[in-house]
Design an enzyme around this catalytic site. Structure first.
Site, mmCIF file in Angstrom:
data_model
loop_
_atom_site.group_PDB
_atom_site.id
_atom_site.type_symbol
_atom_site.label_atom_id
_atom_site.label_comp_id
_atom_site.label_asym_id
_atom_site.label_seq_id
_atom_site.Cartn_x
_atom_site.Cartn_y
_atom_site.Cartn_z
ATOM 1 N N GLU A 268 9.113 16.224 15.482
ATOM 2 C CA GLU A 268 9.808 16.140 14.201
ATOM 3 C C GLU A 268 9.252 17.191 13.247
ATOM 4 O O GLU A 268 8.073 17.173 12.900
ATOM 5 C CB GLU A 268 9.607 14.731 13.637
ATOM 6 N N CYS B 298 13.134 10.591 7.965
ATOM 7 C CA CYS B 298 12.980 10.254 9.383
ATOM 8 C C CYS B 298 14.302 10.296 10.134
ATOM 9 O O CYS B 298 14.317 10.312 11.365
ATOM 10 C CB CYS B 298 12.339 8.880 9.526
ATOM 11 N N LYS C 113 0.870 -1.172 0.000
ATOM 12 C CA LYS C 113 0.000 0.000 0.000
ATOM 13 C C LYS C 113 0.913 1.229 0.000
ATOM 14 O O LYS C 113 1.402 1.651 1.042
ATOM 15 C CB LYS C 113 -0.921 -0.013 1.229
ATOM 16 N N GLU D 121 8.890 1.285 11.444
ATOM 17 C CA GLU D 121 9.964 2.287 11.358
ATOM 18 C C GLU D 121 9.265 3.630 11.412
ATOM 19 O O GLU D 121 8.669 4.066 10.431
ATOM 20 C CB GLU D 121 10.768 2.079 10.076
#
Length: 520
Positions: free
Chosen positions: A422, A325, A216, A291
Site C-alpha cells: 500500500e 485504506c 487512543k 480494519e
C-alpha cells in the site's frame, strides 16, 4: 456529504490549472494562528486527556507537539500519557459501565442524538481542526465531519433495535431465548487519516449497545478526538463512558491489551500493528475488530464509460492525498482502452491543485509527515528502476515540506513494490491487462482484501467480477462507496469484523442463551 463534495471537486478538475500556492509560508503561518485562536475561543481546542469526565494532564507533565503538516507550525502541545493514565481511564470506563449499560436504549439513543446535533452544529470548527492537524482540504474535512457524524446518528437510531430471539423449544416444559448484551469496556485505537470518522464509526455502535470506551487517537491528530469528546460531554454522555488518552502508543496499547477489564479491542491502522494487537488480545481472549491495510484494485474494462471511470478513479485514488485504506492502489486498465484512459487520466491529474488545505481551490493537501513522503518516493523510484514510466508527477512538490506531486506511473508490473504494498500517497500505478480472467487474477494476487472497484457497462460482467473478487467491499462504476448504512471491512489480512450498518452493532455485543426449565 463526502460524495457530493468529491463529485463537485472532480467536475472542476478539467478547468483548474496546475500552479503553486499563492500563499506564502508566513501567510500560511498567520492563518494557522488565526484558526487556533478561533478554536480556542469556541472551547473546542482541548489539550488534556479525558479521564472520568475530567480533563487531565499527563501525570509526569510530559507533552507532545501537534504540528500543521502544511506549514510545519506548532498547533498545540498535548498531554503525553502512558500506562498509569490508561489504567485510570480503563477503571473509569469499567465503573461507568454498570450505569450506562443499564440505561434504557431510548435514553442512550437520545444522548447520542444530542452528540450528533452538536457535531453538525460545530462542523465548520471541526473541519478547520481536521485541516489544521491532518492537512486535507477544508471542504473535504468538513465532508468528513458530516460523514463521521452520520455514524452517531445511525447508531443512535439502531440503539433501540438490538433484538434477541425466542427459540422454539424441543421440550414442552422449557422456554429458550437469546439475549444480546454489551461486551463491556472497549479499547478503540484510531488512525490519523480520518481523525473524526474513524472514532465515531467505533464509538457510535459501542455506546449504542451500552459499552464504555477508552479512545487512543493518533499522536499526529489528537485534537479532533479531544474536540469530539468535549461535545460528547456537552451532549449528556456521563463521565467515564467516553475517555481519551494519547501519547506513548506502545504503553497505552499494552495497557489496553493486558487489562482484564477491557473486553474488546477495535483498531484501524496498519496490518503489522493489527497482527500485534491480535496476538496481545489472545492473552485475555478479548473480542477483536481489525480494519487493516488494503491494496485496492481499480479495474477499468474496455466497455466502461470513460467519463465515469475517470471520475471514479480520481475520487478513489486522490481523496485525502491517497491516504485512505480504500484508495485505489493499483489501476488495472484493459489494453483496448489503455492509451485513451491513461491520456485522459494524466490530463486530469496534472491539473489537480496542490497546497494548504485552507487555500481556495486546493484538492490535495500535504502528506502527514516526512516519513510518509520518503515511503511514497521510494515506491516510485523502485518502479522506475524496474521499467515503469512516470506519466505525471513523480517527485516532491515544489511547495516543499510534505507535499508530493499527484503522480501517475504507467507500464507497472504486478510484481513491483508499488503494486505489492500500500503506497498510501498520491501515486496511481497503472497496469495493463488483456482478459477478464487476467484482471481477476492480478486483483486477487495479494494478501489484502479490503476494497476493490470495477468499471464496466456489462451487467453480467459486473456480477461475475464482483463475485470473483476476494474483497469485503466492491464498488461498481463508483469510486466513493463508504456510507454509515453499509458494512465496512475486509477479507484476508485486511482485517476482522465489520463497521457501520446494522452489522456493526454485533461487534460490541455478546450473545447469551437462556434456558428456562420446568415451565409446565
Amino acid at each position: 456529504m463526502i460524495k457530493t463534495m468529491f463529485t463537485r471537486t472532480i467536475h472542476r478538475v478539467s478547468i483548474i490549472q496546475s500552479h503553486h500556492s499563492s500563499i506564502s509560508r508566513r501567510e500560511m503561518s498567520m492563518g494557522t494562528e488565526s484558526v487556533v485562536a478561533r478554536l480556542k475561543s469556541s472551547g473546542l481546542l482541548q489539550t488534556k486527556g479525558l479521564i472520568g469526565g475530567k480533563w487531565t494532564d499527563a501525570y509526569d507533565g510530559r507533552t507532545i507537539q501537534v504540528n500543521n503538516p502544511a506549514t510545519g507550525d506548532l498547533i498545540a502541545s498535548v498531554a503525553c500519557m502512558g500506562e498509569k493514565e490508561t489504567k485510570d481511564a480503563i477503571s473509569s470506563a469499567y465503573d461507568a459501565f454498570g450505569h450506562w449499560s443499564k440505561l434504557t436504549a431510548a435514553d442512550r439513543s437520545s444522548r447520542l442524538r444530542n452528540w450528533y446535533n452538536l457535531l453538525i452544529q460545530h462542523k465548520e470548527e471541526l473541519g478547520q481542526l481536521i485541516t489544521l492537524e491532518q492537512g486535507k482540504p477544508l471542504k473535504e474535512a468538513i465532508g468528513e465531519v458530516g460523514y463521521g457524524a452520520s455514524f452517531i446518528e445511525f447508531f443512535a437510531e439502531e440503539a433501540k433495535r438490538v433484538y434477541g430471539d425466542i427459540i422454539p423449544s424441543t421440550l414442552t416444559d422449557r422456554r429458550l431465548f437469546v439475549l444480546k448484551q454489551p461486551v463491556g469496556v472497549v479499547g478503540a485505537i484510531t488512525p490519523w487519516n480520518f481523525p473524526l470518522a474513524m472514532i465515531t464509526r467505533k464509538v457510535g455502535p459501542a455506546l449504542a449497545c451500552g459499552c464504555t470506551v477508552v479512545i487512543k487517537p493518533s499522536e499526529f491528530t489528537p485534537l479532533t478526538a479531544l474536540a469530539a469528546a468535549e461535545l460528547a460531554l456537552q451532549s449528556g454522555i456521563p463521565p467515564g463512558v467516553l475517555n481519551v488518552v494519547m501519547g506513548d502508543a506502545p504503553k497505552i496499547g499494552n495497557s489496553l491489551l493486558e487489562s482484564p477489564q477491557v473486553r474488546k479491542i477495535t483498531f484501524t491502522g496498519s496490518t503489522a500493528v493489527g497482527k500485534k494487537l491480535m496476538a496481545g488480545a489472545a492473552e485475555t481472549v478479548k473480542k477483536v475488530s481489525l480494519e487493516l491495510g488494503g491494496n485496492a484494485p481499480c479495474i477499468v474494462f474496455d466497455d466502461a464509460d470513460l467519463e465515469v471511470a475517470l471520475k471514479g478513479s480520481l475520487a478513489t485514488k486522490f481523496r485525502n492525498s491517497g491516504q485512505t485504506c480504500v484508495c485505489a492502489n493499483r489501476i488495472l486498465v484493459q489494453e483496448g482502452i489503455y492509451e485513451k484512459f491513461t491520456s485522459a487520466f494524466s490530463n486530469a491529474v496534472q491539473n489537480l491543485k496542490v497546497g494548504n488545505g485552507f487555500s481556495e481551490g486546493v484538492v490535495q493537501g500535504p502528506l502527514i509527515n516526512e516519513a510518509a513522503v520518503q515511503k511514497v518516493d521510494s515506491f516510485v523510484q523502485d518502479a522506475i528502476s524496474k521499467g515503469a514510466k512516470v506519466l505525471v508527477g513523480g517527485k516532491r512538490h515544489s511547495l516543499g515540506l510534505t507535499f508530493y506531486e499527484p503522480t501517475i506511473i504507467g507500464d507497472v508490473k504486478n510484481e513491483m513494490l508499488i503494486a505489492r504494498q500500500e503506497v498510501f500517497g498520491p501515486v496511481a500505478p497503472v497496469i495493463r491487462f488483456k482478459t477478464e480472467e487476467e484482471a481477476i487474477q492480478i486483483a486477487n494476487d495479494t494478501n489484502a482484501g479490503l476494497a476493490a472497484y470495477i468499471f464496466t457497462n456489462g451487467i453480467k460482467r459486473s456480477w461475475r467480477v464482483s463475485e470473483a473478487l476476494e474483497y469485503g467491499i466492491v464498488g461498481v462504476n463508483e469510486g466513493l462507496v463508504s456510507t454509515e448504512v453499509a458494512p465496512f471491512g475486509g477479507y484476508k489480512q485486511s482485517g476482522l469484523g465489520r463497521e457501520g450498518s446494522k452489522y456493526g452493532l454485533d461487534e460490541y455485543l455478546e450473545i447469551k442463551y437462556v434456558c428456562m426449565g420446568n415451565m409446565s
